[in-house]
Design a protein around this motif. Sequence first.
Motif, PDB file in Angstrom:
ATOM      1  N   GLY A 179      35.475  13.456   3.327  1.00 54.50           N
ATOM      2  CA  GLY A 179      34.780  14.447   2.502  1.00 54.50           C
ATOM      3  C   GLY A 179      35.710  15.487   1.892  1.00 54.50           C
ATOM      4  N   CYS A 180      36.851  15.045   1.392  1.00 53.44           N
ATOM      5  CA  CYS A 180      37.800  16.000   0.776  1.00 53.44           C
ATOM      6  C   CYS A 180      37.241  16.482  -0.555  1.00 53.44           C
ATOM      7  CB  CYS A 180      39.149  15.326   0.504  1.00 53.44           C
ATOM      8  SG  CYS A 180      39.920  14.630   1.963  1.00 53.44           S
ATOM      9  N   GLU A 181      37.423  17.785  -0.853  1.00 51.16           N
ATOM     10  CA  GLU A 181      36.964  18.320  -2.140  1.00 51.16           C
ATOM     11  C   GLU A 181      38.115  18.739  -3.036  1.00 51.16           C
ATOM     12  OE1 GLU A 181      33.877  21.205  -1.410  1.00 51.16           O
ATOM     13  OE2 GLU A 181      32.655  19.740  -0.328  1.00 51.16           O
ATOM     14  N   ILE A 182      39.321  18.741  -2.459  1.00 46.81           N
ATOM     15  CA  ILE A 182      40.513  19.124  -3.222  1.00 46.81           C
ATOM     16  C   ILE A 182      41.556  18.019  -3.015  1.00 46.81           C
ATOM     17  CG2 ILE A 182      42.391  20.820  -3.452  1.00 46.81           C
ATOM     18  CD1 ILE A 182      39.728  22.124  -4.092  1.00 46.81           C
ATOM     19  N   VAL A 183      42.287  17.695  -4.076  1.00 42.58           N
ATOM     20  CA  VAL A 183      43.374  16.718  -3.971  1.00 42.58           C
ATOM     21  C   VAL A 183      44.656  17.373  -4.495  1.00 42.58           C
ATOM     22  CG1 VAL A 183      44.245  14.457  -4.734  1.00 42.58           C
ATOM     23  CG2 VAL A 183      41.782  14.778  -4.334  1.00 42.58           C
ATOM     24  N   ILE A 184      45.738  17.189  -3.752  1.00 43.64           N
ATOM     25  CA  ILE A 184      47.043  17.664  -4.227  1.00 43.64           C
ATOM     26  C   ILE A 184      47.904  16.433  -4.505  1.00 43.64           C
ATOM     27  CG2 ILE A 184      49.057  19.107  -3.737  1.00 43.64           C
ATOM     28  CD1 ILE A 184      47.308  20.648  -1.723  1.00 43.64           C
ATOM     29  N   THR A 185      48.448  16.362  -5.711  1.00 43.51           N
ATOM     30  CA  THR A 185      49.198  15.174  -6.097  1.00 43.51           C
ATOM     31  C   THR A 185      50.370  15.572  -7.005  1.00 43.51           C
ATOM     32  OG1 THR A 185      48.959  12.922  -6.976  1.00 43.51           O
ATOM     33  CG2 THR A 185      47.711  14.639  -8.095  1.00 43.51           C
ATOM     34  N   ALA A 186      50.953  14.604  -7.649  1.00 41.73           N
ATOM     35  CA  ALA A 186      52.055  14.858  -8.587  1.00 41.73           C
ATOM     36  C   ALA A 186      51.886  13.922  -9.775  1.00 41.73           C
ATOM     37  CB  ALA A 186      53.399  14.599  -7.910  1.00 41.73           C
ATOM     38  N   ASP A 187      52.603  14.221 -10.855  1.00 42.30           N
ATOM     39  CA  ASP A 187      52.536  13.299 -11.995  1.00 42.30           C
ATOM     40  C   ASP A 187      53.073  11.925 -11.587  1.00 42.30           C
ATOM     41  OD1 ASP A 187      55.139  14.324 -11.780  1.00 42.30           O
ATOM     42  OD2 ASP A 187      55.382  14.737 -13.920  1.00 42.30           O
ATOM     43  N   GLY A 188      54.143  11.953 -10.789  1.00 37.40           N
ATOM     44  CA  GLY A 188      54.703  10.691 -10.308  1.00 37.40           C
ATOM     45  C   GLY A 188      55.881  10.976  -9.412  1.00 37.40           C
ATOM     46  N   GLY A 189      56.588   9.926  -9.043  1.00 38.32           N
ATOM     47  CA  GLY A 189      57.790  10.083  -8.240  1.00 38.32           C
ATOM     48  C   GLY A 189      58.780   9.024  -8.687  1.00 38.32           C
ATOM     49  N   TYR A 190      60.005   9.113  -8.175  1.00 35.03           N
ATOM     50  CA  TYR A 190      60.988   8.093  -8.558  1.00 35.03           C
ATOM     51  C   TYR A 190      61.001   6.991  -7.515  1.00 35.03           C
ATOM     52  CZ  TYR A 190      62.418  11.150 -12.247  1.00 35.03           C
ATOM     53  OH  TYR A 190      62.424  11.923 -13.386  1.00 35.03           O
ATOM     54  N   ARG A 191      60.955   5.791  -7.990  1.00 40.04           N
ATOM     55  CA  ARG A 191      60.892   4.627  -7.120  1.00 40.04           C
ATOM     56  C   ARG A 191      61.768   3.556  -7.751  1.00 40.04           C
ATOM     57  NH1 ARG A 191      59.788   5.428  -2.171  1.00 40.04           N
ATOM     58  NH2 ARG A 191      59.528   3.404  -1.232  1.00 40.04           N
ATOM     59  N   ARG A 192      62.804   3.126  -7.050  1.00 38.22           N
ATOM     60  CA  ARG A 192      63.725   2.106  -7.554  1.00 38.22           C
ATOM     61  C   ARG A 192      64.233   2.416  -8.952  1.00 38.22           C
ATOM     62  NH1 ARG A 192      63.923  -1.193  -3.560  1.00 38.22           N
ATOM     63  NH2 ARG A 192      62.063  -1.595  -2.360  1.00 38.22           N
ATOM     64  N   GLY A 193      64.661   3.665  -9.122  1.00 37.31           N
ATOM     65  CA  GLY A 193      65.320   4.039 -10.363  1.00 37.31           C
ATOM     66  C   GLY A 193      64.403   4.365 -11.524  1.00 37.31           C
ATOM     67  N   GLY A 331      63.632   8.561  -2.116  1.00 39.08           N
ATOM     68  CA  GLY A 331      63.581   7.207  -2.663  1.00 39.08           C
ATOM     69  C   GLY A 331      63.811   6.063  -1.704  1.00 39.08           C
ATOM     70  N   THR A 332      64.238   4.963  -2.284  1.00 41.08           N
ATOM     71  CA  THR A 332      64.450   3.738  -1.537  1.00 41.08           C
ATOM     72  C   THR A 332      65.922   3.651  -1.094  1.00 41.08           C
ATOM     73  OG1 THR A 332      64.707   2.761  -3.723  1.00 41.08           O
ATOM     74  CG2 THR A 332      62.634   2.379  -2.600  1.00 41.08           C
ATOM     75  N   PRO A 333      66.200   2.844  -0.055  1.00 42.30           N
ATOM     76  CA  PRO A 333      67.560   2.794   0.480  1.00 42.30           C
ATOM     77  C   PRO A 333      68.560   2.099  -0.445  1.00 42.30           C
ATOM     78  CG  PRO A 333      66.004   1.596   1.907  1.00 42.30           C
ATOM     79  CD  PRO A 333      65.227   2.109   0.750  1.00 42.30           C
ATOM     80  N   ASP A 334      68.085   1.390  -1.451  1.00 39.74           N
ATOM     81  CA  ASP A 334      69.025   0.637  -2.289  1.00 39.74           C
ATOM     82  C   ASP A 334      69.069   1.131  -3.735  1.00 39.74           C
ATOM     83  OD1 ASP A 334      66.478  -0.178  -2.763  1.00 39.74           O
ATOM     84  OD2 ASP A 334      66.902  -2.315  -2.743  1.00 39.74           O
ATOM     85  N   THR A 335      68.673   2.403  -3.935  1.00 38.46           N
ATOM     86  CA  THR A 335      68.736   2.933  -5.294  1.00 38.46           C
ATOM     87  C   THR A 335      69.611   4.185  -5.329  1.00 38.46           C
ATOM     88  OG1 THR A 335      66.468   2.190  -5.596  1.00 38.46           O
ATOM     89  CG2 THR A 335      67.343   3.670  -7.268  1.00 38.46           C
ATOM     90  N   PRO A 336      70.596   4.292  -6.161  1.00 37.42           N
ATOM     91  CA  PRO A 336      71.028   3.255  -7.106  1.00 37.42           C
ATOM     92  C   PRO A 336      71.924   2.187  -6.464  1.00 37.42           C
ATOM     93  CG  PRO A 336      72.331   5.242  -7.405  1.00 37.42           C
ATOM     94  CD  PRO A 336      71.339   5.540  -6.322  1.00 37.42           C
ATOM     95  N   HIS A 337      72.247   2.306  -5.192  1.00 37.06           N
ATOM     96  CA  HIS A 337      73.097   1.282  -4.573  1.00 37.06           C
ATOM     97  C   HIS A 337      72.738   1.173  -3.087  1.00 37.06           C
ATOM     98  CE1 HIS A 337      75.357   4.500  -2.626  1.00 37.06           C
ATOM     99  NE2 HIS A 337      75.293   5.146  -3.781  1.00 37.06           N
ATOM    100  N   LYS A 338      73.199   0.117  -2.455  1.00 37.40           N
ATOM    101  CA  LYS A 338      72.781  -0.172  -1.083  1.00 37.40           C
ATOM    102  C   LYS A 338      73.424   0.729  -0.025  1.00 37.40           C
ATOM    103  CE  LYS A 338      71.211  -4.909  -1.468  1.00 37.40           C
ATOM    104  NZ  LYS A 338      71.657  -5.884  -2.459  1.00 37.40           N
ATOM    105  N   GLY A 339      74.288   1.628  -0.465  1.00 36.53           N
ATOM    106  CA  GLY A 339      74.895   2.545   0.502  1.00 36.53           C
ATOM    107  C   GLY A 339      74.231   3.914   0.497  1.00 36.53           C
ATOM    108  N   ARG A 340      73.050   4.008  -0.127  1.00 37.79           N
ATOM    109  CA  ARG A 340      72.453   5.319  -0.366  1.00 37.79           C
ATOM    110  C   ARG A 340      72.243   6.138   0.914  1.00 37.79           C
ATOM    111  NH1 ARG A 340      69.777   8.198  -4.480  1.00 37.79           N
ATOM    112  NH2 ARG A 340      70.443  10.268  -3.879  1.00 37.79           N
TER     113      ARG A 340
END
Length: 647
Positions: A179-193, A331-340
């Motif tokens: 029964g949530c009446e408020i939502v907190i969000t974002a326009d987007g996020g970075y995912r795999r570059g 982000g993800t562990p392999d962006t921009p490279h696998k040593g992130r």
Amino acid sequence: MNQAAREDLTTPTFPPPEELARNANVTEATYAQAEVDDLAFWAEQAKRISWSKEPTEVLDWSNAPFAKWFADGELNAAYNMVDRHVEAGHGDRVAFHFEGEPGDARAITYAELKDEVSQLANALVELGVQAGDRVAIYMPMIPEAVIAMVACARLGAPHVVVFGGFSADALVNRINDCGCEIVITADGGYRRGKPSALKPAVDKALLQCPQVRNVIVAKRTGQDTEMVQGRDLWWDDFVATQSTEHTPESFPAEQPLYVMYSSGSTGKPKGILHTTGGYLVGTAYTHWATFDLKPETDVFWTAADIGWVTGHSYLVYAPLLNGATSVLYEGTPDTPHKGRWWEIIDKYRVTILYCAPTAIRTFMKWGSEIPERYDLSSLRILGSVGEPINPEAYLWYRKHIGHDDTPVVDTWWQTETGMHLISPMPGVATGKPGAAMRALPGVSVEVVDDEGKVLGKGESGLLVLTKPWPAMLRSLWNDDQRYIDTYWSRFDNMYFAGDGAKRDADGDIWLLGRVDDVMNVSGHRMSTAEIESALVSHPKVAEAAVVGATDETTGQAIVAFVILRSDAGDGGDDIVNELRTHVANEIGAIAKPKSIMVVSELPKTRSGKIMRRLLRDIAEDREVGDVTTLQDSSVMDQIKSGLKGGS
Ligand code: ATP
Ligand code: MG
């Protein structure tokens, strides 16, 4: 079957480094103290928290299984996470080193966090949010996500965090269930570059959630975002302009703090309810104990999403309660490279890393030459969570990430438990690869048989908690009956965890996987974890999942799904036979999988757990079940279309 097979005699054990043992937070004396009087021990731990009214009671179990902890105490969670550190003169300490996936970075001090949390609290009050109201949070891993959680806690308004990778459907279910009446969000996020939009999923979900009044939208990617007039508000306009002064109100210890849905590995996710006082005490204590935390000098990194309980307890709540400095990585562990990840550890001189075995196995697959390029010498403790860590992964983690002198703490717990319950204490335990070892001081676990009889050394059965603990769930949201049925009906007065476990010859505890996943082959009980561990000990195998499929002759037959290491090519024609023989050699002929399928992916929840129930559907040739909590819902199609079977 010989359950002891996993304790390979050739696997080394690791006593704690001397210096760590000398300065350890937890010693044998801590266990002894808790043993004498566990409630007195918990009363002592409650002093880690600042109470506006000190509790005089510890546990009220008169209405079991509905517990009350520290019931007459009063406090404010957010005051404990930010204000009190600023008051104590630590306002300049970094709370989070935020590292965005594209490489943008921001250090957020406790003083800044206090200001931003206060602004959002004021904004939520302006929208009419009151104590007890539920607020949904659907965000990428950015500072605003943490701010949102802490601001809700400040108002006594339970948050309901929904993993940002879930679909609109999952969001609808959770918003409406709570029964949530408020939502907190974002326009987007970075995912795999790439920027990955979030707001459209909110818009789609809200078509089915008429009670939602307002949506606060943080700007992260700057992508085009539709805003519904009168409903949607930009964070920058509405929150960032609020006053940074907000006085925290005191709430009773049992004020609901949040609802978090479980991973759904075994069925429909459960809305798990945590309350304030006990949860804060339990998470602050275990974070200090398990990770031997020294807040002045450690840099702590929980590499987990806020969308699961590890992100709640050990990325947000406990580190802030303890005034620690943490890393928050988008982000993800392999962006921009696998040593992130290793680059981040090097950059911030991270001392404690906490992640899931599935991540470790991925890094193994990529090869040890990648972490070798970075300076990881700052690390002093490595943590693991989410599933049993197989000895191969443990040894690799310790050797290649922990320069072979860093304890690995394998932490067993659940969304329901809120805090670690079983883990080696790094300054005390002689680490055994694959074992979660021993209940934390103050926690009482047993391994029991089907009748609830307590089992001893060398025996395996079901894991139970024999005493309540402060951070335990209080119920399932709006479903007290399911709470009783799921956890408290199997045995009298014991919490049934749903996991299999064994005690080894030393009495140390090994987790054997879900009870639902224990297989019965020709009358032999076998654990999926054990066979998976044998499979990944083969040099060509990167990951394995094992399920029991109904079989006319044997009751259940063992079916394995394996991902090969990248350097193993397609494994060769005989790979299936090679692996079957390997398992037979490692464990015994009875454990030999009836069929082995080579796949490129396994169905996993966001927290990295394999959804065996979906693989069982495939093995038994059925329509696959609920996939809403899969990290990547296309995986099941990939598996079905790409099977290279054999038996
Ligand atoms: P659901 O209850 O909806 O099926 P779930 O159990 O996967 O979902 P979580 O609360 O995220 O949801 O996971 C808790 C479970 O994870 C434990 O019951 C256990 O099976 C497993 N687990 C977590 N940590 C460990 C660990 N260190 N060793 C072994 N198993 C672990
Ligand atoms: Mg569970």
